[in-house]
Enzyme design. Sequence first.
Site, mmCIF file in Angstrom:
data_model
loop_
_atom_site.group_PDB
_atom_site.id
_atom_site.type_symbol
_atom_site.label_atom_id
_atom_site.label_comp_id
_atom_site.label_asym_id
_atom_site.label_seq_id
_atom_site.Cartn_x
_atom_site.Cartn_y
_atom_site.Cartn_z
ATOM 1 N N LYS A 22 0.839 -1.212 0.000
ATOM 2 C CA LYS A 22 0.000 0.000 0.000
ATOM 3 C C LYS A 22 0.872 1.259 0.000
ATOM 4 C CE LYS A 22 -1.749 1.604 4.103
ATOM 5 N NZ LYS A 22 -1.433 2.992 4.428
ATOM 6 N N ASN A 23 1.816 1.295 0.932
ATOM 7 C CA ASN A 23 2.556 2.550 1.105
ATOM 8 C C ASN A 23 3.492 2.832 -0.071
ATOM 9 O OD1 ASN A 23 1.134 2.901 3.418
ATOM 10 N ND2 ASN A 23 2.762 2.231 4.803
ATOM 11 N N ARG A 93 -3.487 9.753 3.928
ATOM 12 C CA ARG A 93 -2.290 10.528 4.236
ATOM 13 C C ARG A 93 -1.471 10.828 2.977
ATOM 14 N NH1 ARG A 93 -0.036 13.660 8.328
ATOM 15 N NH2 ARG A 93 2.196 13.506 8.177
ATOM 16 N N CYS A 117 -4.987 7.261 9.263
ATOM 17 C CA CYS A 117 -5.370 6.632 10.534
ATOM 18 C C CYS A 117 -5.156 7.586 11.699
ATOM 19 C CB CYS A 117 -4.533 5.373 10.756
ATOM 20 S SG CYS A 117 -5.099 3.969 9.799
ATOM 21 N N ARG A 122 0.077 13.723 13.672
ATOM 22 C CA ARG A 122 0.504 13.613 12.264
ATOM 23 C C ARG A 122 0.475 14.956 11.519
ATOM 24 N NH1 ARG A 122 -1.868 8.259 9.532
ATOM 25 N NH2 ARG A 122 0.215 8.152 8.669
ATOM 26 N N ASP A 306 4.200 0.153 12.316
ATOM 27 C CA ASP A 306 3.017 -0.463 11.699
ATOM 28 C C ASP A 306 2.837 -1.923 12.105
ATOM 29 O OD1 ASP A 306 2.485 1.877 10.315
ATOM 30 O OD2 ASP A 306 3.818 1.316 8.683
ATOM 31 N N VAL A 328 7.268 6.286 17.625
ATOM 32 C CA VAL A 328 7.002 7.053 16.400
ATOM 33 C C VAL A 328 5.709 7.874 16.509
ATOM 34 C CG1 VAL A 328 6.648 6.903 13.899
ATOM 35 C CG2 VAL A 328 8.267 5.369 15.025
ATOM 36 N N ARG A 398 -8.707 -0.407 3.908
ATOM 37 C CA ARG A 398 -7.765 0.591 3.386
ATOM 38 C C ARG A 398 -6.443 -0.048 2.977
ATOM 39 N NH1 ARG A 398 -6.492 5.015 7.244
ATOM 40 N NH2 ARG A 398 -5.107 5.348 5.506
#
Length: 429
Positions: A22-23, A93, A117, A122, A306, A328, A398
């Site tokens: 995904k990222n 994002r 999320c 963020r 994650d 994080v 997602r």
Amino acid sequence: MDKIIICGGRPLHGEVEIGGSKNDAVAIMAATLLIPGKTVLHRVPRISDVDTLLEILRHLGATTRFREDGALEIDASQLNTCEAPQDLVRQMRASFNILGALLTRFGRASVAMPGGCNIGARPVNFHIKGLEELGAKLQLHHGVYHGEVRRFRGANIYLEFPSAGATQHLMLAAACAEGRTIIENCAAEPEIVNLAAFLNACGAQIHGAGTPTIEIDGVPELHPTEFHIIPDRLQAGTYAVAAAITGGDVFIRNARPEDCRPVLAKLRETGTEVQEYPDGVRVRRVTERILPTDIKTMPHPGFPTDMQQVFASLLTIADGVSLITETVYESRFRYTTELERLGAHIVVEGRTAKITGVPALTAAPVTCTDLRGGAALVVAALVADGATEIDGLHHIDRGYEDLVPRLRQLGAAITRTQDANGGLRVCSV
Ligand code: EPU
């Protein structure tokens, strides 16, 4: 409202194939806006974040199409607006990275502050500061950034934290800048390396991706290419933990061991055998009880934030106490309340969760709090006694492609249903 229902207690066995990340996909899709021409991307996952970003790209004038062979074509030759649709940008994002791309293409752009999320504040201050250092003038009005630049100018940028998103955003903004950009203290995730590889395949001059310093020599323009998204290391990690928690034996095809190293190392500490192959990873639990371990999330190549949620599920039934420290994000422990419904003993104090292993979990209705928190509930439910009902599935949608059929193929008693009696059926599978 859809629910996932899982009847726990079946060890997972067999083989599962991991799809695209995904990222990585969303970062590369945003970058395609830089390119006047048709880009072809292979292994793009069919997940809702990809759908949302495709809708944004189409709104801007790009044409997009999934071909019959599964490849995604994005043609950004004819963009017709530099104003991104606010409601869609606020759903994810990575959409914010289109600001740098639109500024490159149009010299001006309007993009809302992004969503994603709910795991911490963020902010986007590193993105904004970096774009300003590259010469953009930016102003925030009613939640929307409006920017202008004649052409980005190379600059020396120091990130105060190795932000994945800011590194990707500044890399794509600098790709066609005038002169050299150096980004220091940048993120080094595999998705950064692959974005650089993609941009370089399009004619960019980017060096050092995967290290703390990236150098970018701006080029006048990029050309289209055909490119592969990398396999999803977070999905791979999720299946690896699912195999371990159920006492199963699973081959995770396409998982790249080098991308999953911190997770595989911790899995070994829990009494799980991990074998690495060029085409995947085999995960097999070898101890009767899971062994406790401590985890501290860190920027890559440290343990990925994650994966802490899914890993927490594993530790809920470990033989002892484990500590998870999240460095994080400031609030990535909301899912622990849901795990407690399943009988887990977790005490969160500030950025640390103390997990005291229990002999067994028991089924209960639970709700996904975010994407990875949702995956953690699925993993825990695989061993909970009885039928666990999980709602709030839009979070899981997602980022996890075909999660239910893939787990079912490995032997899990799992179904997705709108039917209140679905639980009875899945437990009698
Ligand atoms: N941060 C700032 N200012 C900024 C940018 C980031 O303070 O301008 C802070 C964040 O608040 C956070 C830390 O820096 O505390 C790291 O954030 P980063 O920018 O690295 O995260 P991101 O780019 O927003 C990506 C992934 C996340 C993943 C993080 C960290 C995408 C679309 N998202 O987010 O993925 O957690 O990197 O690895 O690539 C997920 O897949 O579930 C997910 C949340």
